[in-house]
Structures are given as C-alpha cells and as structure tokens.
Design a protein around this motif. Structure first.
Motif: not given
Length: 299
Positions: A12, A46, A64, A66, A84, A88
């Motif tokens: 994502v 989140v 994730l 970011h 999450w 990450r």
C-alpha cells in the motif's frame, strides 16, 4: 516486524499526490487524500486506510510504503502507524527543504515508528540521517518512481536546455540561468513545463540538458533525462549520488561546478555533434517492487 519471506506481495503506497499510473506495479495499491475524496477531511490515519479502501485486507494488508517529506510531516502527518499490522517503510523526500528537516524526520519517527527509511532524493545524507534515527536508513534511487519515456529526434537542436522553476526558492538556478544568458557563450534555452510528459518531449528535441539540483538533491530530472535518451550536465558535486558512484560515472552524465567549467565543457561537446549524439544513454536503474523492499529491509 513481519519477515519478508512471509510478507504478502501486496504493498500500500500512501502519498499526497494524485494517482500516478507510471508508478503502478503488480501488487501495488496507491492511497491518499488526492486519490480518494473522503480522505480529504479529518486526520490522516492508518485506521482510515485500513477501513476506507476496497481491496486492502485490514488484517493482512502487506507493506505500508509511506511516501512523504518534512513539510508534509509537519503540515499533514499520517498518524496511527503502530496500528498497521505489517512492515512499515517511510520513503522521505526533500530533505534539502525547510528548517531542520532531518530533525523533523527524526521527531516524527519517534512518534510514529516505521521499520525502515528510504531517502528518495538525498543519498548523500544517509550517514547524517543514520546518526539521528534508530531504524534502518538507505537510499536506493530511483526507488519506486517511473518516468515518461521519449524517443530522441534524429537531429536534435544543438542547444543546452534547462527545464525548471526559477522562482523564489531557486536562487541558485536563477543566478546560473541569468549568467548563461548574459554571457552568451552558449546556445542556451530555458523553458518551463506543466508535466513530466511535456518535459520528456522537450528533452528529446535537444542534444544536451542542464540539470541544476538543489542542495544535496538527486532530483527527478536526473532520471527523467535518462528516460528521454539524452545526455545531461549536472551543475553540482558528484558526491550528491552518495554511495551510488555508478550513477555519477555514467557516460551520459557530465559534471560542472562553476560557470566557466560548464561553458567550456558544453562548448567541447558541441564541437563534435556526431560524437555527442553517439553517447549511449541507458535507462535508469529501476527497481522491481519486491527487490526494492528486500533491499530496504535488509539488516
């Protein structure tokens, strides 16, 4: 942290810009306030990612990724990172902008933990950032970015082309462009464009491109020009590539650190147009998403 071997292929990518078709790879979902209208109201969190986007399994959403910068970390930070349920990765750009950008990044990571950090445009600052944060820090240019392609024309214009802003925040570029125009030693053109696609088409019409990065900034233009198949002169220090020396030593990348050096270099290249056109321009060293994640999270 969930191991890469057990990690879902899904990623994502959260960012503040509009949907970027060129960035799409298999398994990647782009989310953000400019992609889904309902995200534009209230705190960026989140929880809202996990609950507001179809196709994302809130129990096993994958990685994730970011993408942000120090300005956004202060103006519109993503919150609730501890919620999450997977790896990450923070991809941080523009560490050359603003006041104390590395301190801004470090403070955010203390409040909102990530498992690793990628510096998207600042490989020369990796060592400095590692001293300030407690997670893995790397720079793997050009990370997940992709750029519009173009085919160089058979007979390009024998001009040095500069594309970019000369506004208030770009005094170094403005001074250099004004100097080139005032001295008149080179066939030189400055232009502004409204999209990467327009810039790529313009690059492809010219024999040589001038790239003027900001402080410690390995910018998008560095790779955009490569995709357009045109050699470039970077006005700056080759050290801005950090440990990625192969980028600085490419046959299609030239370096100059003064106006006199730039003019002499360009005049030498323009003296033999056929040889200039014969310089090989390889594509950027693009990363497949799976390989990028493995390298970013590697101990």
């Amino acid at each position: 942290m969930e191991t890469l071997s057990s990690m879902h292929a899904s990623v994502v990518l959260f960012h503040s810009g509009p949907l970027q078709p060129l960035w799409q790879q298999p398994g990647l979902t782009q989310v953000g306030p400019a992609i889904k209208c309902s995200f534009q109201y209230g705190e960026l969190s989140v929880d809202r990612i996990l609950g507001g986007f179809g196709g994302i399994d809130p129990r096993r959403p994958g990685v994730l990724l970011h993408y942000t910068d120090p300005f956004l970390l202060q103006a519109a930070p993503l919150r609730g990172l501890r919620q999450w349920p997977g790896p990450r990765l923070l991809a941080c750009g523009d560490l050359h902008h603003g006041s104390n950008p590395i301190e801004v990044l470090a403070a955010y990571l203390e409040a909102e933990p990530h498992d690793a950090v990628l510096l998207t445009f600042n490989p020369s600052l990796v060592t400095e950032v590692r001293k300030r944060v407690r997670v893995l820090v790397r720079s793997l240019p050009p990370t997940f970015f992709r750029y519009p392609s173009a085919v160089p024309v058979e007979r390009p214009l024998l001009q040095l082309l500069h594309v970019g802003s000369l506004g208030l925040h770009h005094p170094r570029r403005r001074e250099l462009v004004a100097g080139l125009q005032a001295r008149g030693r080179l066939p030189f053109r400055h232009a502004s464009t409204s999209s990467p696609e327009e810039a790529a088409a313009l690059y492809a019409q010219h024999a040589l491109v001038l790239n003027v990065p900001l402080n410690h900034d390995l910018n998008h233009r560095f790779f955009e020009v490569m995709v357009a198949g045109v050699p470039q002169v970077v006005f700056g220090d080759p050290g801005l590539v950090g440990e990625h020396r192969a980028l600085a030593e490419r046959p299609d990348v030239f370096w100059a650190s003064s106006l006199d050096e730039l003019e002499d270099l360009v005049l030498g290249l323009f003296a033999d147009p056929e040889q200039l056109r014969a310089i090989p321009v390889a594509p950027p060293p693009y990363w497949e998403l799976k390989d990028l994640l493995k390298a970013a999270f590697a101990p």
